[in-house]
Design a protein around this motif. Sequence first.
Motif, PDB file in Angstrom:
ATOM      1  N   LYS A 248      36.808  47.892  47.609  1.00 18.75           N
ATOM      2  CA  LYS A 248      36.762  46.737  46.896  1.00 18.75           C
ATOM      3  C   LYS A 248      36.736  45.730  48.146  1.00 18.75           C
ATOM      4  O   LYS A 248      36.146  44.671  48.192  1.00 18.75           O
ATOM      5  N   LYS A 249      37.557  45.794  49.052  1.00 18.62           N
ATOM      6  CA  LYS A 249      37.391  45.224  50.266  1.00 18.62           C
ATOM      7  C   LYS A 249      35.891  45.035  51.136  1.00 18.62           C
ATOM      8  O   LYS A 249      35.510  43.959  51.404  1.00 18.62           O
ATOM      9  N   TYR A 250      35.582  46.217  51.095  1.00 20.61           N
ATOM     10  CA  TYR A 250      33.779  46.324  51.559  1.00 20.61           C
ATOM     11  C   TYR A 250      33.019  45.495  50.859  1.00 20.61           C
ATOM     12  O   TYR A 250      32.333  44.590  51.469  1.00 20.61           O
ATOM     13  N   ILE A 251      33.240  45.490  49.542  1.00 22.09           N
ATOM     14  CA  ILE A 251      32.269  44.784  48.920  1.00 22.09           C
ATOM     15  C   ILE A 251      32.568  43.569  48.986  1.00 22.09           C
ATOM     16  O   ILE A 251      31.574  42.614  49.026  1.00 22.09           O
ATOM     17  N   LEU A 252      33.736  42.802  48.858  1.00 22.60           N
ATOM     18  CA  LEU A 252      34.012  41.405  49.150  1.00 22.60           C
ATOM     19  C   LEU A 252      33.416  41.057  50.426  1.00 22.60           C
ATOM     20  O   LEU A 252      32.859  40.000  50.333  1.00 22.60           O
ATOM     21  N   ALA A 253      33.627  41.898  51.795  1.00 27.06           N
ATOM     22  CA  ALA A 253      33.083  41.283  52.863  1.00 27.06           C
ATOM     23  C   ALA A 253      31.358  41.496  52.685  1.00 27.06           C
ATOM     24  O   ALA A 253      30.726  40.351  53.294  1.00 27.06           O
ATOM     25  N   TYR A 254      30.819  42.470  51.688  1.00 25.94           N
ATOM     26  CA  TYR A 254      29.396  42.519  51.960  1.00 25.94           C
ATOM     27  C   TYR A 254      28.865  41.331  51.080  1.00 25.94           C
ATOM     28  O   TYR A 254      27.834  40.650  51.418  1.00 25.94           O
ATOM     29  N   ALA A 255      29.415  40.952  50.062  1.00 20.07           N
ATOM     30  CA  ALA A 255      29.147  39.839  49.049  1.00 20.07           C
ATOM     31  C   ALA A 255      29.302  38.279  49.882  1.00 20.07           C
ATOM     32  O   ALA A 255      28.359  37.768  49.843  1.00 20.07           O
ATOM     33  N   LYS A 256      30.018  38.470  50.855  1.00 19.86           N
ATOM     34  CA  LYS A 256      30.002  37.125  51.754  1.00 19.86           C
ATOM     35  C   LYS A 256      28.945  37.101  52.570  1.00 19.86           C
ATOM     36  O   LYS A 256      28.544  36.052  52.963  1.00 19.86           O
ATOM     37  N   GLY A 257      28.362  38.248  53.202  1.00 15.77           N
ATOM     38  CA  GLY A 257      27.328  38.400  53.835  1.00 15.77           C
ATOM     39  C   GLY A 257      26.160  37.838  53.082  1.00 15.77           C
ATOM     40  O   GLY A 257      25.183  37.168  53.503  1.00 15.77           O
ATOM     41  N   VAL A 258      25.912  38.304  51.895  1.00 17.27           N
ATOM     42  CA  VAL A 258      24.909  37.883  50.868  1.00 17.27           C
ATOM     43  C   VAL A 258      24.832  36.457  50.767  1.00 17.27           C
ATOM     44  O   VAL A 258      24.007  35.712  50.627  1.00 17.27           O
ATOM     45  N   ASP A 259      26.024  35.942  50.637  1.00 13.11           N
ATOM     46  CA  ASP A 259      26.253  34.408  50.224  1.00 13.11           C
ATOM     47  C   ASP A 259      25.993  33.489  51.375  1.00 13.11           C
ATOM     48  O   ASP A 259      25.288  32.533  51.123  1.00 13.11           O
ATOM     49  N   PHE A 260      26.447  34.243  52.603  1.00 10.00           N
ATOM     50  CA  PHE A 260      25.949  33.528  53.919  1.00 10.00           C
ATOM     51  C   PHE A 260      24.486  33.383  54.010  1.00 10.00           C
ATOM     52  O   PHE A 260      23.756  32.253  54.352  1.00 10.00           O
TER      53      PHE A 260
END
Length: 331
Positions: A248-260
Amino acid sequence: MSKSTFSIGRRQLLQVGAITAASSLIPSFARAADDKIQIGYWPIASGLPFYVALEKGYFKEVGLNVEGVKFASPNQIAEAMIAGRIQGSANGTASAALALAEISSPNLFKIICSNPSNAKYVLDEVLVPLDSKVKAIKDLPKDVKFGCGPGIQNVTLTKIILEKNGLTNVQPIELPVGQHIPALAAGQIDAVYTLEPSGTIGKVKGVSRVLEAGVISKYMLGDPMAPWFGGSASLTTTLIKERPTDVKKYILAYAKGVDFVRKNPEESRKSLDGFTAIEEAVVKEVPLANFVMFNEFKPSDIAYFQKYFDVFTDRKIFSKVVDVKPLIYGG
């Protein structure tokens, strides 16, 4: 330190393994995870959210030790996932290669993000030498030396493009994506089906030009604007089961990369330098694919994704039907 010196140092750092980036750690995740998560990537432009997340320290912010591992082909990434040497794939890893791995090793992975492309969000393209007189794929000679990336997905897609243009007896020449532009320049091939940043590199170097972009949407899906889900980021089900909190932490960080990437396309392109063959001086020219997180898929997206997989089933590349919907991470 000069800009060029920083670029060289950064590239060397990326090549040796773990990526570090200065960032303010979120207090609740202050302690880095002891267990490293290794993610395979193929050095193409559509891996951008992963590159950004590494460089900006988004994984470190949530207490994870994530390392990007470069592979020469998507097939190698899939094989490494089966063998347990890595725990997932970055965007840009061929979805069909992952599906083949799923057939041989059921319940291997779940997709957390995919990178659809088409004539607007350009990833796939056919290139020819800059001085080529050819104006369309159908005008290529019957004995054309036609290159493509390595692996069954690239070969199959290339054959479909050629067949749709009346070139039914051409055997694609498999080459690592980094060799596509040099091979065109040297006259080793006459044309190539490739992925960005190859087209941009060839353009900037004055070696090649785009004959046609968005070719998979047009020739395989039947609509130049249809989303082609050719690449996907994934995590192994073993990791998901054994470390659900970290996932869940990994996906949160990955989604932040997508958003950026979505909000800062110009700045995010800088992360292509070091992870792909494109140099910092020309990153601003690279077109970007679209990105869809697991919880953003629409029914029409699933339908186009399934249509894509069904072509591989029809051509006997897949030994059985691969249902897309269960492959999407459920949260």
